[in-house]
Design a protein around this motif. Structure first.
Motif, PDB file in Angstrom:
ATOM      1  N   PRO A 188       0.738  -1.639   0.122  1.00  0.00           N
ATOM      2  CA  PRO A 188       0.173   0.198   0.070  1.00  0.00           C
ATOM      3  C   PRO A 188       0.671   1.178  -0.304  1.00  0.00           C
ATOM      4  O   PRO A 188       1.654   1.408   0.570  1.00  0.00           O
ATOM      5  N   LEU A 189       0.703   2.191  -0.892  1.00  0.00           N
ATOM      6  CA  LEU A 189       0.640   3.356  -0.495  1.00  0.00           C
ATOM      7  C   LEU A 189       1.032   4.024   0.515  1.00  0.00           C
ATOM      8  O   LEU A 189      -0.203   3.879   2.052  1.00  0.00           O
ATOM      9  N   PRO A 190       1.872   5.119   0.890  1.00  0.00           N
ATOM     10  CA  PRO A 190       1.943   5.370   2.215  1.00  0.00           C
ATOM     11  C   PRO A 190       0.711   6.515   2.339  1.00  0.00           C
ATOM     12  O   PRO A 190       0.059   6.929   1.495  1.00  0.00           O
ATOM     13  N   ASP A 191      -0.213   6.566   3.906  1.00  0.00           N
ATOM     14  CA  ASP A 191      -1.027   7.298   3.731  1.00  0.00           C
ATOM     15  C   ASP A 191      -0.837   9.241   3.830  1.00  0.00           C
ATOM     16  O   ASP A 191      -0.260   9.775   4.650  1.00  0.00           O
ATOM     17  N   SER A 192      -0.629   9.730   3.063  1.00  0.00           N
ATOM     18  CA  SER A 192      -0.151  11.261   2.375  1.00  0.00           C
ATOM     19  C   SER A 192      -1.253  11.964   1.100  1.00  0.00           C
ATOM     20  O   SER A 192      -1.442  11.315   0.864  1.00  0.00           O
ATOM     21  N   ASP A 193      -1.400  13.052   1.747  1.00  0.00           N
ATOM     22  CA  ASP A 193      -2.048  13.594   0.865  1.00  0.00           C
ATOM     23  C   ASP A 193      -0.752  14.864   0.366  1.00  0.00           C
ATOM     24  O   ASP A 193      -1.377  15.941  -0.745  1.00  0.00           O
ATOM     25  N   LEU A 194       0.093  14.620  -0.163  1.00  0.00           N
ATOM     26  CA  LEU A 194       1.170  15.522  -0.895  1.00  0.00           C
ATOM     27  C   LEU A 194       0.525  15.291  -2.382  1.00  0.00           C
ATOM     28  O   LEU A 194       0.605  16.606  -2.838  1.00  0.00           O
ATOM     29  N   GLY A 195       0.560  13.839  -2.311  1.00  0.00           N
ATOM     30  CA  GLY A 195       0.354  13.669  -3.790  1.00  0.00           C
ATOM     31  C   GLY A 195      -1.269  14.653  -4.684  1.00  0.00           C
ATOM     32  O   GLY A 195      -1.163  15.179  -5.371  1.00  0.00           O
ATOM     33  N   LYS A 196      -1.891  14.690  -4.131  1.00  0.00           N
ATOM     34  CA  LYS A 196      -3.640  15.644  -3.991  1.00  0.00           C
ATOM     35  C   LYS A 196      -2.860  17.034  -4.352  1.00  0.00           C
ATOM     36  O   LYS A 196      -3.263  17.507  -5.150  1.00  0.00           O
ATOM     37  N   TYR A 197      -2.029  17.676  -3.367  1.00  0.00           N
ATOM     38  CA  TYR A 197      -1.449  19.221  -3.600  1.00  0.00           C
ATOM     39  C   TYR A 197      -1.101  19.312  -4.713  1.00  0.00           C
ATOM     40  O   TYR A 197      -1.351  20.304  -5.284  1.00  0.00           O
ATOM     41  N   LEU A 198      -0.071  18.377  -4.742  1.00  0.00           N
ATOM     42  CA  LEU A 198       0.263  18.887  -5.660  1.00  0.00           C
ATOM     43  C   LEU A 198       0.012  18.457  -7.226  1.00  0.00           C
ATOM     44  O   LEU A 198       0.405  19.372  -8.676  1.00  0.00           O
ATOM     45  N   ALA A 199      -1.258  17.590  -7.101  1.00  0.00           N
ATOM     46  CA  ALA A 199      -1.807  17.465  -8.860  1.00  0.00           C
ATOM     47  C   ALA A 199      -2.595  18.626  -8.587  1.00  0.00           C
ATOM     48  O   ALA A 199      -3.128  19.053  -9.731  1.00  0.00           O
ATOM     49  N   GLY A 200      -3.614  19.033  -7.887  1.00  0.00           N
ATOM     50  CA  GLY A 200      -3.817  20.450  -8.105  1.00  0.00           C
ATOM     51  C   GLY A 200      -3.417  21.513  -8.687  1.00  0.00           C
ATOM     52  O   GLY A 200      -3.727  22.279  -9.191  1.00  0.00           O
ATOM     53  N   GLY A 201      -2.055  21.404  -8.042  1.00  0.00           N
ATOM     54  CA  GLY A 201      -1.123  22.803  -8.718  1.00  0.00           C
ATOM     55  C   GLY A 201      -0.752  22.181  -9.825  1.00  0.00           C
ATOM     56  O   GLY A 201      -0.956  23.830 -10.662  1.00  0.00           O
TER      57      GLY A 201
END
Length: 249
Positions: A188-201
């Protein structure tokens, strides 16, 4: 007692014909818009139809036709609207730069970004976060990251290397799939919202790049700074998924 479940033939019909009919309706709506431009009408409209049909067929295939016959729900309807907006953007890959309709890709992609924020909020509010919604969201996000940067690169608004972002998701899925087929465990991938924030950017940056008033020189200068963190997250996720990073002993 009659069986209330739709027959296999009906499910197959919806699976195959439904997306094509939806795409045909979208093409009919867009025909007058493209007729206002300075390019042949039929080609971009056909690209839009093929793009949207392909997206909907993929989701039907991934989830299963039977699963898509239930109530669609407001959140998923909004997500499908986002897919239609991204399909319109894809139609501009065959439209030359400098067209009178140059504002349309930025407007449609930007509207899709706003709908992306809205459909997730609606799903959480009404408590109907479904597998179909997750598949739709992922499919349209991936397609949008392919169509919008491609238009921007073809029009000279983004450097060609920015298309690495368009390929990143496909490369990630293929690499993880190859790891699985070779007998490796997928973690499983790490529980992180970083990817979502970067995708929004990324979505915001590509929208700005597509906008006719945007200074192209500045966009090209900033592009590698915006691109690098997203590629780093894809690399991190691959290392986690294949157990090379963060795996427990």
């Amino acid at each position: 007692m009659a069986n209330s479940e739709p027959s296999a033939r009906v499910r197959s019909g919806v699976f195959l014909v439904g997306p094509a009919v939806a795409a045909g309706c979208l093409m009919a709506i867009l025909w007058p818009l493209f007729a206002l431009g300075d390019t042949p009408t039929i080609l971009p409209v056909l690209v839009v139809g093929v793009a949207w049909t392909g997206q909907l067929w993929y989701v039907n295939y991934a989830v299963g036709a039977k699963s898509t016959l239930g109530r669609l729900g407001l959140a998923n309807a909004l997500t499908i609207l986002r897919g239609a907006l991204y399909a319109v953007v894809a139609g501009f890959v065959v439209v030359p730069a400098g067209t009178a309709l140059a504002w349309v890709p930025a407007a449609c992609y930007g509207a899709g970004v706003l709908v992306d924020r809205l459909d997730g909020a609606v799903a959480r509010t009404v408590g109907r976060e479904t597998e179909l919604g997750r598949r739709l969201d992922m499919a349209f996000d991936t397609f949008g990251f392919a169509a919008a940067p491609l238009v921007a690169v073809l029009w000279g608004l983004l450097p060609a290397y920015y298309l690495v972002l368009s390929a990143a998701r496909y490369v990630f899925v293929a690499a993880v799939g190859l790891h699985r087929r070779r007998g490796g465990q997928v973690h499983p991938l790490p529980d992180s919202d970083l990817g979502k924030y970067l995708a929004g950017g990324q979505m915001a940056f590509v929208t700005v790049a597509l906008a006719p008033p945007a200074p192209t020189g500045l966009v090209h200068a900033v592009a590698p700074v915006v691109l690098a963190p997203s590629l780093a997250v894809f690399a991190r996720d691959y290392l986690y998924a294949t157990g090379r990073l963060g795996a427990e002993d």
